[in-house]
Design an enzyme around this catalytic site. Structure first.
Site, PDB file in Angstrom:
ATOM      1  N   PHE A  68      39.097  52.284  46.914  1.00 46.01           N
ATOM      2  CA  PHE A  68      39.661  52.722  48.187  1.00 46.01           C
ATOM      3  C   PHE A  68      40.957  53.477  47.929  1.00 46.01           C
ATOM      4  O   PHE A  68      41.484  53.481  46.808  1.00 46.01           O
ATOM      5  CB  PHE A  68      39.896  51.527  49.128  1.00 46.01           C
ATOM      6  CG  PHE A  68      40.764  50.433  48.558  1.00 46.01           C
ATOM      7  CD1 PHE A  68      42.083  50.280  48.958  1.00 46.01           C
ATOM      8  CD2 PHE A  68      40.255  49.530  47.620  1.00 46.01           C
ATOM      9  CE1 PHE A  68      42.873  49.263  48.437  1.00 46.01           C
ATOM     10  CE2 PHE A  68      41.033  48.517  47.099  1.00 46.01           C
ATOM     11  CZ  PHE A  68      42.354  48.386  47.503  1.00 46.01           C
ATOM     12  N   GLY A 116      48.788  44.093  51.666  1.00 48.21           N
ATOM     13  CA  GLY A 116      49.129  44.921  50.518  1.00 48.21           C
ATOM     14  C   GLY A 116      47.911  45.704  50.064  1.00 48.21           C
ATOM     15  O   GLY A 116      46.766  45.349  50.374  1.00 48.21           O
ATOM     16  N   CYS A 117      48.138  46.771  49.315  1.00 48.90           N
ATOM     17  CA  CYS A 117      47.011  47.609  48.880  1.00 48.90           C
ATOM     18  C   CYS A 117      46.074  46.829  47.956  1.00 48.90           C
ATOM     19  O   CYS A 117      44.863  46.744  48.212  1.00 48.90           O
ATOM     20  CB  CYS A 117      47.519  48.884  48.217  1.00 48.90           C
ATOM     21  SG  CYS A 117      48.658  48.634  46.833  1.00 48.90           S
ATOM     22  N   TYR A 118      46.613  46.228  46.902  1.00 52.84           N
ATOM     23  CA  TYR A 118      45.763  45.472  45.986  1.00 52.84           C
ATOM     24  C   TYR A 118      45.104  44.262  46.666  1.00 52.84           C
ATOM     25  O   TYR A 118      43.903  44.023  46.474  1.00 52.84           O
ATOM     26  CB  TYR A 118      46.565  44.995  44.783  1.00 52.84           C
ATOM     27  CG  TYR A 118      47.098  46.082  43.872  1.00 52.84           C
ATOM     28  CD1 TYR A 118      46.249  47.019  43.283  1.00 52.84           C
ATOM     29  CD2 TYR A 118      48.455  46.159  43.573  1.00 52.84           C
ATOM     30  CE1 TYR A 118      46.737  47.999  42.436  1.00 52.84           C
ATOM     31  CE2 TYR A 118      48.955  47.140  42.724  1.00 52.84           C
ATOM     32  CZ  TYR A 118      48.090  48.059  42.155  1.00 52.84           C
ATOM     33  OH  TYR A 118      48.577  49.024  41.311  1.00 52.84           O
TER      34      TYR A 118
END
Length: 324
Positions: free
Chosen positions: A286, A115-117
């Protein structure tokens, strides 16, 4: 032989970004369905079984259904959804997670994109836990703000075009503390307890800033901002997609721009210390559609193809037109 890659879900935010980054590649071929066949189960099943690597950019349930459609043993799968991130039999697709992870991805049949987080949280936490500097039972709170593209089409509808003038500048969500990324962070960081995770969306298209505050008095004796920084430096030395800022004891003049690395597959980590109060702030910046999604998927694809990771995507990926 040139590998054939099929992106199932190439019209969503992540899928479009992946397709854009792969469009000019000559070392692989993209298998694309006509518009009238994209939602046809029969045509998707045929494509999923004809390709060498299937890249799923779908909601969770649709991703599970797509995996079930794969019958040919030789097909390898990268799932960009959260459906398989803690599932047995799937290799977690964060190459920098630990020594040997990139090799595991390179040889895997099933890879689950992070996942991104969690990408930012794990990049900060896992090296410190592995080094014994951060106890697995530390009471962690993780805060993060993402661009609205993290919401997919709903975010675009709420923040672009005519809606831009009335869009909410910042929305904190997940207030019930049941965010789907929490089990992923806990498992892959090696935490004894679930962290408190507080996510938010800002009124900008893409990019993430994630922060984790630590009290040195709760860490093992002798742990300092410098030793935490040194552990991150040791872990990411030579890693092309992760950079670590020099340690700054007095960082009051610094600012973190979540958009600083947009359009790339890079992530920037930093450690900020307040020695008088014995406090430390860990930070990650990011692109949520880069290292947090499409960039990570392409990095894993390259590993599975035996190639070096790509640091940048298209010339202007932040403005890829997305259908509403």
């Amino acid at each position: 032989m040139t590998s054939l890659v099929f992106i199932d879900g190439d019209q969503g935010t992540t899928g479009l970004q992946v397709r854009e980054w792969l469009a000019d590649r000559t070392d692989l071929r993209l298998l694309q369905l006509p518009a009238d066949q994209r939602k046809s189960t029969a045509h998707r099943a045929e494509a999923l079984n004809d390709c060498d690597i299937a890249l799923l950019c779908l909601p969770d349930e649709a991703a599970r259904e797509a995996v079930a459609l794969v019958r040919r043993p030789g097909v390898r799968v990268i799932d960009a959804s959260s459906a398989h991130r803690t599932a047995p039999g799937w290799v977690y697709g964060l190459p920098e997670l630990e020594a040997g992870q990139a090799e595991r991805i390179a040889h895997a049949r099933r890879v689950s994109n992070p996942g991104c987080y969690p990408t930012g949280a794990l990049a900060l936490l896992r090296p410190l836990i592995d080094a014994g500097l951060l106890p697995p039972d530390y009471p962690l709170a993780i805060h993060a703000v993402s661009g609205y593209s993290g919401r997919g089409r709903a975010g675009l509808l709420d923040h672009e075009g005519a809606a831009a003038a009335t869009a909410v500048p910042l929305q904190v969500y997940g207030l019930g503390l049941h965010h789907k990324h929490v089990p992923e962070i806990q498992q892959h960081a090696g935490l004894a307890h679930a962290p408190v995770f507080v996510p938010a969306y800002g009124h900008y298209r893409q990019g993430i800033v994630l922060t984790i505050a630590l009290h040195l008095r709760l860490l093992p004796a002798g742990v300092t901002a410098r030793s935490l920084h040194a552990a991150l430096q040791a872990r990411y030395q030579g890693q092309p997609c992760i950079e670590l800022q020099p340690l700054e004891e007095d960082a009051d003049a610094q600012r973190l721009d979540p958009r600083a690395l947009n359009g790339s597959n890079r992530m920037r980590l930093a450690v900020f210390g307040q020695p008088q109060e014995q406090q430390v702030l860990l930070t990650a910046v990011f692109d949520n559609l880069g290292k947090g999604a499409a960039g990570a998927a392409v990095q894993n694809l390259d590993l599975m193809l035996g190639l070096q990771p790509m640091l940048h995507g298209s010339t202007n990926p932040s403005r890829i037109p997305l259908p509403l």
